[in-house]
Each structure stands twice: as structure tokens, then as C-alpha cells.
Design a protein around this motif. Structure first.
Motif, PDB file in Angstrom:
ATOM      1  N   GLU A 180      -1.012   7.789  -7.104  1.00 51.04           N
ATOM      2  CA  GLU A 180      -1.286   6.386  -6.803  1.00 51.04           C
ATOM      3  C   GLU A 180      -0.010   5.557  -6.832  1.00 51.04           C
ATOM      4  OE1 GLU A 180      -4.170   5.267  -9.667  1.00 51.04           O
ATOM      5  OE2 GLU A 180      -5.825   6.372  -8.718  1.00 51.04           O
ATOM      6  N   GLN A 181       0.903   5.876  -7.766  1.00 52.92           N
ATOM      7  CA  GLN A 181       2.166   5.145  -7.805  1.00 52.92           C
ATOM      8  C   GLN A 181       2.997   5.435  -6.563  1.00 52.92           C
ATOM      9  OE1 GLN A 181       4.620   4.259 -11.385  1.00 52.92           O
ATOM     10  NE2 GLN A 181       6.034   5.758 -10.524  1.00 52.92           N
ATOM     11  N   GLU A 182       2.988   6.687  -6.108  1.00 48.14           N
ATOM     12  CA  GLU A 182       3.717   7.015  -4.887  1.00 48.14           C
ATOM     13  C   GLU A 182       3.170   6.216  -3.704  1.00 48.14           C
ATOM     14  OE1 GLU A 182       3.486  11.191  -4.362  1.00 48.14           O
ATOM     15  OE2 GLU A 182       4.818  11.679  -6.052  1.00 48.14           O
ATOM     16  N   ASN A 183       1.845   6.177  -3.584  1.00 51.49           N
ATOM     17  CA  ASN A 183       1.236   5.391  -2.502  1.00 51.49           C
ATOM     18  C   ASN A 183       1.549   3.906  -2.656  1.00 51.49           C
ATOM     19  OD1 ASN A 183       0.081   7.751  -1.490  1.00 51.49           O
ATOM     20  ND2 ASN A 183      -1.816   7.461  -2.650  1.00 51.49           N
ATOM     21  N   PHE A 184       1.510   3.440  -3.903  1.00 55.25           N
ATOM     22  CA  PHE A 184       1.795   2.031  -4.160  1.00 55.25           C
ATOM     23  C   PHE A 184       3.245   1.693  -3.812  1.00 55.25           C
ATOM     24  CE2 PHE A 184       3.250  -1.216  -7.263  1.00 55.25           C
ATOM     25  CZ  PHE A 184       2.515  -2.283  -6.788  1.00 55.25           C
ATOM     26  N   LEU A 185       4.183   2.583  -4.174  1.00 58.11           N
ATOM     27  CA  LEU A 185       5.589   2.348  -3.861  1.00 58.11           C
ATOM     28  C   LEU A 185       5.828   2.364  -2.357  1.00 58.11           C
ATOM     29  CD1 LEU A 185       7.408   4.421  -6.635  1.00 58.11           C
ATOM     30  CD2 LEU A 185       7.072   1.953  -6.523  1.00 58.11           C
ATOM     31  N   GLU A 186       5.118   3.249  -1.656  1.00 56.02           N
ATOM     32  CA  GLU A 186       5.238   3.265  -0.200  1.00 56.02           C
ATOM     33  C   GLU A 186       4.718   1.961   0.398  1.00 56.02           C
ATOM     34  OE1 GLU A 186       3.175   6.686   1.149  1.00 56.02           O
ATOM     35  OE2 GLU A 186       4.650   8.127   0.367  1.00 56.02           O
ATOM     36  N   THR A 187       3.616   1.457  -0.175  1.00 55.13           N
ATOM     37  CA  THR A 187       3.079   0.179   0.300  1.00 55.13           C
ATOM     38  C   THR A 187       4.053  -0.960   0.036  1.00 55.13           C
ATOM     39  OG1 THR A 187       0.828   0.952  -0.135  1.00 55.13           O
ATOM     40  CG2 THR A 187       1.134  -1.415   0.144  1.00 55.13           C
ATOM     41  N   LEU A 188       4.636  -0.980  -1.169  1.00 60.39           N
ATOM     42  CA  LEU A 188       5.609  -2.021  -1.491  1.00 60.39           C
ATOM     43  C   LEU A 188       6.842  -1.916  -0.599  1.00 60.39           C
ATOM     44  CD1 LEU A 188       5.691  -2.363  -5.394  1.00 60.39           C
ATOM     45  CD2 LEU A 188       4.651  -3.885  -3.722  1.00 60.39           C
ATOM     46  N   ALA A 189       7.264  -0.681  -0.318  1.00 61.46           N
ATOM     47  CA  ALA A 189       8.415  -0.496   0.565  1.00 61.46           C
ATOM     48  C   ALA A 189       8.113  -1.045   1.958  1.00 61.46           C
ATOM     49  CB  ALA A 189       8.776   0.981   0.637  1.00 61.46           C
ATOM     50  N   LEU A 190       6.902  -0.760   2.447  1.00 59.56           N
ATOM     51  CA  LEU A 190       6.507  -1.286   3.756  1.00 59.56           C
ATOM     52  C   LEU A 190       6.466  -2.808   3.741  1.00 59.56           C
ATOM     53  CD1 LEU A 190       5.433  -0.874   6.627  1.00 59.56           C
ATOM     54  CD2 LEU A 190       3.131  -0.681   5.655  1.00 59.56           C
ATOM     55  N   LEU A 191       5.916  -3.383   2.668  1.00 54.94           N
ATOM     56  CA  LEU A 191       5.864  -4.844   2.569  1.00 54.94           C
ATOM     57  C   LEU A 191       7.256  -5.449   2.474  1.00 54.94           C
ATOM     58  CD1 LEU A 191       2.815  -5.334   0.165  1.00 54.94           C
ATOM     59  CD2 LEU A 191       2.906  -5.748   2.630  1.00 54.94           C
ATOM     60  N   GLY A 192       8.179  -4.735   1.790  1.00 56.69           N
ATOM     61  CA  GLY A 192       9.552  -5.212   1.741  1.00 56.69           C
ATOM     62  C   GLY A 192      10.189  -5.256   3.113  1.00 56.69           C
TER      63      GLY A 192
END
Length: 680
Positions: free
Chosen positions: A261-273
Motif C-alpha cells: 500500500e505504501q508503494e502504491n501510495f508513493l506512486e500516487t504521490l509521485a504522480l500528483l507531484g
């Protein structure tokens, strides 16, 4: 200190309608009237048509029956709808009879009154329909939001709760007692513990056996993950298998899920960045450039720039922060303290309690005077500790100073406090009346916040090793008290100082549980609070807790690795956001230096020609001398400030999951932009 409430008593089934003491009288009267009107209708359908509402109320932990809840909503909706309809109808009658509506219409006199009245009636019907629609959708929408929020919190805490159960059962505690202990530990385990309370309540108040109570808890839980966990526990209980191995494997499974879940969350945050850099930095910059080009072609550029900079730019940043907040679990909102029986009474409470003894004993009078002096001089003797404990307290000091400075600046007025003064001296005026007061208020807060954060980070970095030392000392036969003393002697730094305080508390009060709880409440770190809760409960059950300490150390270590992984990955995007702002500032500064300065030079060179009637269009089809150079420069500078504020706060939110960590970036970026515009 925080006093521990009786959790299971505060979460008992709600009292019957009409006798709930937690509601004010007027709400109770509304409930009585509403239920007398609509109660029978909703009660007959509560198990069929409105069954989902009852389930949702249980999942949201709202202690009210579905028929009363719907009766209340229906009554309030009808009252509000009737009020709106009457107001609109009254306006229609007044405008129709008085003929005021005729001034807004070019129709003949009889017809315009009729048309105006019809329009008002239509708007009345539309607003009434909207009010009814909101009233119908409200109960479902509100419950859905509450359930969604609880689901996130339960899913986030259930891995820690599982580790807690595993450690207690591994230490020899009976599973039912461990489950009861978890239910009483909502100070450390939040919604996961509260969800377990319903299982314990079914057993205590309704005499339901454990498997059936857990099935009921599974059915009314807001979290699918918790429901599946309860179902698995029931299967283990029915099979008679050992509970500890299952809980251990489940804790590992939840930890692996957290990693994914953290990996998916970090990917989402990276996309939002990346979206922020593209749409929220490059986008406004592109619009500003287009607006400047339109200005050169004779468009109404300054009005459009006002809309972009003072309207669109702040709205985009606020919307983006709301988006980030909805998908992020805020670490600062987790429970970071533990309930304790120890109460530090104020001087007034002590005086009231020992009034007779004080009057009869001069020694007690001296003690009371000493305590009174200590309380009154606390802020003077230990101001740094007081501010470091809660950095926002700096605003109690800096906000009045900033206000006084602003008041003096307004009286002296080194720069005119008007729109003309702002447009003529945009940088100087903004710095004098806005940035300096803002800096006076926020810089001390940022300093104390960073000191506190770094101190906590040092404690977290050393905490797993300290737990391993405690486990090692306890495994060779030392008691927990002796293990703590040995660890405090062998540990240096901030964590060593805190363990020394724990040892001193044990010597003074001879209560290891209260000493550890005081340690957790001083540190105010969620992981430390959960670990202390686990250690104290295990120590109460058995003195041999080396296995529990090992489990706690491994759990804290793994989560420390996850936290560092997130920090390292998001630091890159923090740098990207700051670099994107530097590019934004560079382009804006170049527009100011190259475009505005060039136009100012053209205006000066063509001033003589304009006075003789020659004029100048510079080949762009418009008279550049008519462009408001000062207003353009003001808007450019303010856009750089607003973008610096948004980029700085977002950098802190992405990098450290706390918007307060971005204040230092925001202040630095706004300072850099100010220096740049002063130089060019």
C-alpha cells in the motif's frame, strides 16, 4: 497528564429515546416531535426499506436507531423546505402586488407582473426541490463520509492491533483477556480498539459467546479488513488451533500489505507531484505569458492577470492540498499519548481539597505557596521547554508583536498604504505590511517546530536499538525495572536522557507503569505510545517480557524502514517542486526585466513623439505606452510570492507528511523572490 476514562462504560448501548443525557433539551424536543410524526412510518420499514441505514449507523458508531435518525432528518428537511417556500412566495406576492418587478421588464404592465410572479414561483419550486433533494441525500452522504473515514483509520491501525494481540498472547495472556485489553486501549490503537469494544460489549452486556460476538462485530464493521480478520479469528477458535502462530502470521501479512500500500501510495504521490509541476506551476506561467502577449495586442490583460494570480492560483493550490489530504493519513492526528491515573492537580484544586488542613497547618501553607510560585513562574523558568512542547505557543508571543509592528507601520506609513502606493512600490509595500509581520509570526514557530521534529526523529532512530537492549537485559533474568536502569546507563543522547528520567520516576514513585506512561506522554510519538502500552500491559501480566520486547523491537524497526523509504523517495519530489518554482521565478523575473523594462524605455523614448502626435505602436498593433507597467510588475511579484507559498508548503507535505514542515521552504522561497524583484 491525561486521566483514563472508563472506556467500556462510555460506549454502552444508548439510552432509550427521550432520556439521553448527552443531548440538549431542544434537540430532545425535536426528536420527540419528529418521532411522534414519522416514527411509526420509519419503524415499520426499518428492517426492509431502510435496513441499510441501520447498518450504516452501526458502522459509523452513531448511537441512535435508524427510525429516530430518519425521523429527525425528515422533520428538519420539511421545516427548512417550508421556510424556503414561504420566503419565496412572500417575495413573489410583494413584488407582484407592489409592481416593483415592472422596473426590471420592458413588457406591458399587466404582463410583466404575471411573468415576474411566475418566475419567482418557479425559483421557489426549484429551491424547494433542491432543499428536499439535499434532505433526502443528506443521511446517506453523511453516513458514507463518516464510514469512509472510520474505514481508513481502522485499516491503518489494525496491523498495530494485531501485533499487540500477538505480543500479549505470546507472553501468556489469555486471548479473551488480550482482546479485552485491546478494547480498553483506544488511547493507543484508536478506531481499531473502538471496533473491538463492540465485541466485548456483546459478551458483557448481552451474554453472547466469543465466536458469535466476533461474527456480529464482523458484520457491523466499517472495515472489510477488520471483518475478514474477525472471521479468521472465529475459524481459529472453532478449530481449537493455537492463536499465537496465527496472529504472528497475520501481523506479517498486514505488514506486507502495508508495504504494498505504501508503494502504491508513493506512486500516487509521485504522480500528483508531477501533475503539480505541470498543471499548477507551468500552467499558470503559460497563462501569464499568453496574457502578456494579449496585452501587447491590445487585450484587457491586467484584468485577466488579476483573475489568474489572485483567484485561479490560490484556488488551484488549495484544491491540490485538499486532494493530498484526502488520500493521506496524517501522522500528527494519531493518538500520541496514553491515559494515566496520575493527575497533576492545579493549585486551585489542591487548595479546595485540603482547605481545612491548610488553615490548621503552617507547613502545608508553605507547601501550597511553593506550588503556587512554581506554577506562576513555570513559563519564566522553563520558557524553552514550554515552547518546544507545543511550538504553536510561540504565536502567543509573536502574533501580538507582529500586530504592534503592523500598527506602527500603518501609523508611520514609510510607503503609502493605498492601491496607488502598492502599484508604485509593490515590493517595498508588500514586504513592509505583509511579509515582515508574517515572518515575525512564523519564523520562531518554524524554529521550535524543527527543533522538536528533529529531537523526535533522533528518538525514533534509536528507539528500536533501545528496545533490543531492554529485551536482552530482560532475557538474562533482570526485571523490567532493572533492565530500564541498565539500558539508561548504556544509552546516550536524547533517548538516554529520557530513560534516565524513567529510572528516576521509578525510584521516586515505585510505579513502573506510570513512569513509562509519563515517558510516552513526554515524547508524544505514536509508535512510542503504542510500544509503551504493549510493554506495560505485558509486564502487568508477566514479568518475563523479553519475547514481547523482541516483537515490539522488530515491529518498530520494520516500520522505521518503511518511514525512511518514504522519506527518501519523496525527498526527490520535494527537490523537483523547489526547482520548478525556481524556473517559474526565473521566467517571471525575465518577463519583468526584459519585457516591462523594455516597454518602460519605449514609453520614455516616445514621450516626446506622443506629445507631437506621432504616437508609437512598436509594430504590435497597439500603443505600448498605454500599458500599466507598475500594475504588471506588482502582479508578477505577487504571483511569485503566492507560487512560492504554495510550492513551499507542498514540499513539506510531500517530504515529511506535514504541512508545517513546509513553512520553512515557503519563507525561504518568498524571501528569494523578494530579493530577485528588488535586484531587477
Amino acid at each position: 497528564m491525561v486521566t483514563k476514562p472508563t472506556h467500556l462504560e462510555t460506549t454502552e448501548p444508548p439510552e432509550p429515546r427521550g432520556s439521553r443525557s448527552d443531548k440538549s433539551n431542544w434537540i430532545r424536543r425535536i426528536d420527540n416531535v419528529a418521532y411522534s410524526i414519522f416514527g411509526d412510518f420509519f419503524k415499520r420499514r426499518k428492517d426492509t426499506t431502510f435496513e441499510s441505514i441501520g447498518t450504516s449507523l452501526q458502522q459509523a458508531r452513531i448511537p441512535i436507531s435508524s427510525d429516530l435518525y430518519l425521523s429527525r432528518i425528515a422533520f428538519v428537511t420539511i421545516i427548512c423546505t417550508a421556510v424556503i417556500a414561504v420566503i419565496h412566495l412572500g417575495f413573489a406576492i410583494i413584488l407582484g402586488v407592489s409592481g416593483i418587478g415592472a422596473t426590471f421588464s420592458s413588457l406591458p404592465a399587466p404582463l410583466d407582473i404575471f411573468v415576474g410572479t411566475v418566475l419567482l414561483l418557479l425559483t421557489s419550486l426549484i429551491s424547494t426541490g433542491i432543499s428536499l433533494g439535499i434532505g433526502i441525500a443528506y443521511p446517506y452522504t453523511r453516513l458514507s463520509l463518516i464510514i469512509s473515514d472510520r474505514k481508513r483509520k481502522i485499516d491503518n491501525m489494525i496491523p498495530f492491533a494485531t501485533t499487540y494481540l500477538f505480543a500479549l498472547t505470546r507472553g501468556g495472556m489469555d486471548f479473551v483477556e488480550a482482546l479485552r485489553t485491546l478494547a480498553e486501549s483506544d488511547d493507543a490503537y484508536g478506531e481499531a480498539a473502538k471496533e473491538t469494544q463492540s465485541v466485548i460489549q456483546d459478551m458483557d452486556y448481552m451474554s453472547i459467546d466469543l465466536p458469535r460476538a466476533m461474527r456480529r462485530g464482523s458484520q457491523r464493521s466499517a472495515s472489510t479488513k477488520f471483518s475478514e480478520f474477525m472471521d479468521d479469528l472465529v475459524a481459529i477458535i472453532d478449530s481449537g488451533a493455537d492463536m499465537s502462530p496465527f496472529l504472528e502470521s497475520k501481523a506479517e501479512e498486514f505488514l506486507e500489505q502495508n508495504e504494498r500500500e505504501q508503494e502504491n501510495f508513493l506512486e500516487t504521490l509521485a504522480l500528483l507531484g508531477e501533475v503539480y509541476v505541470t498543471a499548477f506551476v507551468a500552467g499558470p506561467l503559460f497563462l501569464i505569458i499568453i496574457t502578456v502577449v494579449m496585452a501587447m495586442l491590445g487585450g484587457s490583460a491586467i484584468t485577466q492577470l488579476y483573475g489568474i494570480v489572485y483567484g485561479l492560483l490560490p484556488m488551484m493550490n488549495v484544491a491540490f492540498f485538499i486532494l493530498i489530504d484526502t488520500i493521506t493519513i496524517d501522522e500528527s492526528k494519531r493518538n500520541r499519548t496514553i491515559y494515566t491515573e496520575r493527575v497533576n492537580k492545579s493549585i486551585d484544586e489542591v487548595t479546595d481539597e485540603y482547605k481545612e488542613q491548610i488553615e490548621a497547618n503552617s507547613r502545608i501553607q508553605n507547601i501550597i505557596k511553593a506550588k503556587e510560585y512554581r506554577e506562576s513562574s513555570e513559563y519564566i523558568r522553563e520558557p524553552l521547554s514550554w515552547l518546544l512542547d507545543k511550538p504553536f505557543r510561540t504565536l502567543y508571543i509573536t502574533a501580538p508583536i507582529a500586530f504592534l509592528y503592523t500598527l506602527v507601520a500603518i501609523i508611520i506609513q514609510p510607503y503609502p498604504l493605498s492601491f496607488e502606493g502598492l502599484s508604485s512600490f509593490p515590493v517595498e509595500t508588500t514586504v513592509t505590511y505583509l511579509l515582515i509581520p508574517l515572518s515575525i509570526s512564523l519564523i520562531p514557530f518554524t524554529i521550535f517546530y524543527e527543533i522538536t521534529t528533529r529531537r523526535k526523529r533522533k528518538i525514533l532512530n534509536r528507539f528500536p536499538d533501545s528496545l533490543k537492549q531492554l529485551a536482552s537485559s530482560n532475557s538474562i533474568g533482570l526485571t523490567l525495572t532493572e533492565s530500564l536502569r541498565a539500558t539508561s546507563d548504556a544509552t546516550s543522547g536524547v533517548i538516554g536522557e529520557e530513560f534516565n528520567k524513567v529510572s528516576n520516576d521509578i525510584r521516586w514513585y515505585n510505579n513502573i507503569t506510570e513512569a513509562l506512561v509519563s515517558f510516552a506522554n513526554r515524547i508524544k510519538i505514536a509508535e512510542v505510545a503504542r510500544t509503551v502500552k504493549l510493554v506495560t500491559k505485558s509486564n502487568e501480566a508477566s514479568g518475563d517480557i523479553s519475547g514481547v520486547l523482541d516483537i515490539a523491537a522488530k515491529d518498530v524497526t520494520k516500520r522505521q524502514i518503511l518511514r525512511k523509504q518514504r522519506f527518501n523517495e519523496m525527498t526527490m519530489y520535494t527537490v523537483v517542486i523547489i526547482i520548478s518554482y525556481v524556473v517559474y521565478l526565473f521566467v517571471i523575473a525575465m518577463l519583468d526585466a526584459a519585457f516591462l523594462s523594455e516597454i518602460a524605455a519605449i514609453k520614455e523614448s516616445t514621450a516626446g513623439a506622443t506629445s507631437t502626435g506621432a504616437g508609437s505602436s512598436s509594430g504590435f498593433g497597439t500603443n505600448l505606452s498605454s500599458l500599466p507597467i507598475d500594475l504588471f510588475r506588482m502582479v508578477f511579484y505577487h504571483s511569485a510570492l503566492l507560487q512560492g507559498l504554495g510550492s513551499g508548503l507542498l514540499a513539506g507535505q510531500l517530504g515529511q507528511n506535514d504541512v508545517r514542515a513546509g513553512i520553512k521552504y515557503a519563507i525561504a522561497l518568498m524571501t528569494i523572490s523578494t530579493i530577485v524583484f528588488l535586484v531587477i
